[in-house]
Design an enzyme around this catalytic site. Structure first.
Site, PDB file in Angstrom:
ATOM      1  N   GLU A 142      58.687  28.541  94.349  1.00  0.00           N
ATOM      2  CA  GLU A 142      60.048  28.746  93.858  1.00  0.00           C
ATOM      3  C   GLU A 142      60.438  28.373  92.648  1.00  0.00           C
ATOM      4  OE1 GLU A 142      62.871  27.384  97.222  1.00  0.00           O
ATOM      5  OE2 GLU A 142      61.665  25.923  97.330  1.00  0.00           O
TER       6      GLU A 142
ATOM      7  N   ASP B 213      54.888  24.547  95.954  1.00  0.00           N
ATOM      8  CA  ASP B 213      56.193  25.071  96.423  1.00  0.00           C
ATOM      9  C   ASP B 213      56.355  26.370  95.607  1.00  0.00           C
ATOM     10  OD1 ASP B 213      58.873  25.788  97.223  1.00  0.00           O
ATOM     11  OD2 ASP B 213      59.664  24.145  96.512  1.00  0.00           O
TER      12      ASP B 213
END
Length: 488
Positions: A315, A313
């Site tokens: 982020e 991910d």
């Protein structure tokens, strides 16, 4: 996704390295294949051959089979350019292929017993003049007495050219089929579509994946769980990165016999989520050497805790300027490099991309890497599933052909859902998933969330799971009313 705070990390190089046991299962159903972009593999002059399975996996396949059961897989012979004349090759069982692989990757896989393997047509395959792909060759195998449940075995096949102009480089003369023998406790192998949950490990018990089965088939509804989320921890004193643990993730891993093994015993995959921790380090800015070192740490984690793969991910990072040593500017190329390095040393485990940020698009030529044999490796090699963001960020009509060239549609994570806030997939969207045997990812499934029985945006979790069972598997979802609370 919600943020999970990192509280602790471990010096992983001090951990014992155990053999990894989890593999991606292959569907027994018929799969509509999408041709690969073979132009990326074309070699001027001579014609070179390589092997793939039904899903386009090159050089190796991932299968699991239950104790006492049999399974099979289809293999295809491919060429880098259309043949001038027909070529015939032969695939035979040969343990030397596995021995070389174990030495080159520092692994110790055992060979699947030769007397339990049957190669159709005596292993003969023919690639016709003017073609780049052969008909399939079926390889079948049976779990026999003496094989250990929970162990990964390998069927090693070696190819030789019998006639014709096709050439096989040393690296492409072999094909490996990784087979995990699972205990027969009931399973989730429904064929066709798959459903993965992505849970908030701070408050959700992964055993809730056992709560839903299908009435007619008796199969479990869910095929795997992503533990969201571990972190990339930056050690500023040394400039290195490490895999760190949220306390809740740490507890689940240290108590895998209670929380994770029951899922794996039924064929479900347990995937470790990886994301940044509000530092410069992310999944998309590691230099080549840093990515290679971090890949080794991920392998130690997967070996130690017997995990089935990694979810990435992009982020929650906090970039620094100037860029510290060991890092590069954030880019799809750097993210793809990490995927590639992990897949090189863990071919038997899943790499799952969250299609967001710098993992949105791996189509650029810089996302293709040359391996030791001189073959370009793209996303169809190092990505197993692409989990499309809820907002469908950068993906038109859920079609990953442009974003991840060569990735088979059965490996697209289409119309992802967020069960806490009511981002439900519609009937028509589920029907599209069904039509191409694709994958659906569900975030925040939990019987103890309010949305489980109280409608959010007109629907509950239970109603949506019933709809999914009806459309994706033509069956009825059964809830056992025995949910698992967080008890740690």
């Amino acid at each position: 996704m919600k943020r999970i705070t990192i509280n602790k990390f471990i010096g992983l190089f001090c951990m014992p390295v155990l053999m990894g046991l989890g593999l991606g299962s292959c569907s027994e159903s018929e799969i509509a294949l999408k041709p690969l972009d073979e132009s990326r593999y074309e070699v001027i002059g001579e014609q070179y051959g390589y092997f793939t399975d039904e899903t386009g996996k090159q050089d190796f396949s991932l299968v699991e089979v239950r104790s006492g059961n049999s399974s099979s897989i289809n293999i295809y012979l491919n060429a880098t350019k259309k043949l001038d004349t027909a070529s015939e090759i032969k695939l035979v069982y040969d343990t030397e292929v596995l021995e070389r692989y174990n030495v080159s990757t520092d692994n110790a896989y055992e060979a699947f017993p030769q007397n339990a393997v049957f190669v159709d047509a005596g292993g003969g395959m023919t690639l016709l003049e003017g073609e780049q792909r052969s008909h399939s060759l079926n390889v079948s195998f049976t779990v026999v007495d003496g094989m250990t449940e929970g162990t990964t075995y390998v069927i090693p096949l070696k190819a030789s050219v019998i006639s014709g102009s096709l050439n096989l480089t040393e690296n492409h003369q072999g094909y490996l089929i990784f087979v995990t023998v699972q205990k027969n406790l009931g399973d989730c192998d429904k064929g066709g579509c798959k459903v993965f949950t992505c849970i908030e490990s701070n408050d959700t018990n992964p055993l809730n994946n056992l709560c839903f089965t299908l009435k007619s088939s008796g199969k479990y509804l869910f095929d795997g769980v992503i533990l969201f989320s571990d972190n990339i921890v930056l050690d500023k004193e040394t400039g290195t990165v490490h895999a760190g643990h949220n306390d809740n993730v740490m507890y689940l891993l240290n108590n895998r016999e209670k929380y994770l093994k029951p899922l794996q015993d039924r064929g479900m995959k347990v995937i470790l989520g990886i994301m940044a921790d509000h530092t410069h380090a992310s999944v998309a800015n590691l230099s080549e050497e840093t990515a290679r070192a971090f890949a080794r740490e991920l392998k130690i984690m997967c070996d130690t805790y017997q995990l089935d793969g990694v979810f990435y991910d992009d982020e929650w990072d906090k970039p620094e300027n100037p860029i510290p040593p060991g890092f590069v500017k954030k880019s799809p190329e750097a993210a793809a490099r990490l995927f590639y390095e992990v897949k090189k040393i863990m071919p038997d485990r899943l790499n799952i991309a969250y299609v967001l940020g710098n993992t949105r698009d791996f189509s650029s030529e810089v996302c293709y890497f040359m391996d030791e044999s001189g073959t370009k490796r793209g996303p169809e090699y190092y990505v197993d599933y692409a989990y499309i963001d809820y907002g469908h960020d950068g993906v038109v009509d859920q079609d990953m052909s442009d974003n991840y060239p060569g990735l088979d549609p059965t490996r697209w994570g289409m119309y992802s859902q967020e069960f806490a806030r009511g981002y439900w997939a519609f009937d028509t969207e589920l029907e599209k998933i069904k039509a191409q045997n694709a994958v659906n990812f569900v975030f925040a499934y939990d019987p103890f969330r309010e949305s489980f029985s109280t409608p959010v945006k007109g629907k509950t979790q239970v109603q949506q799971l019933e709809l999914m069972a009806r459309i994706l598997f033509e069956d009825e979802a059964v809830y056992d009313n025995k949910p698992y609370r967080k008890d740690w």
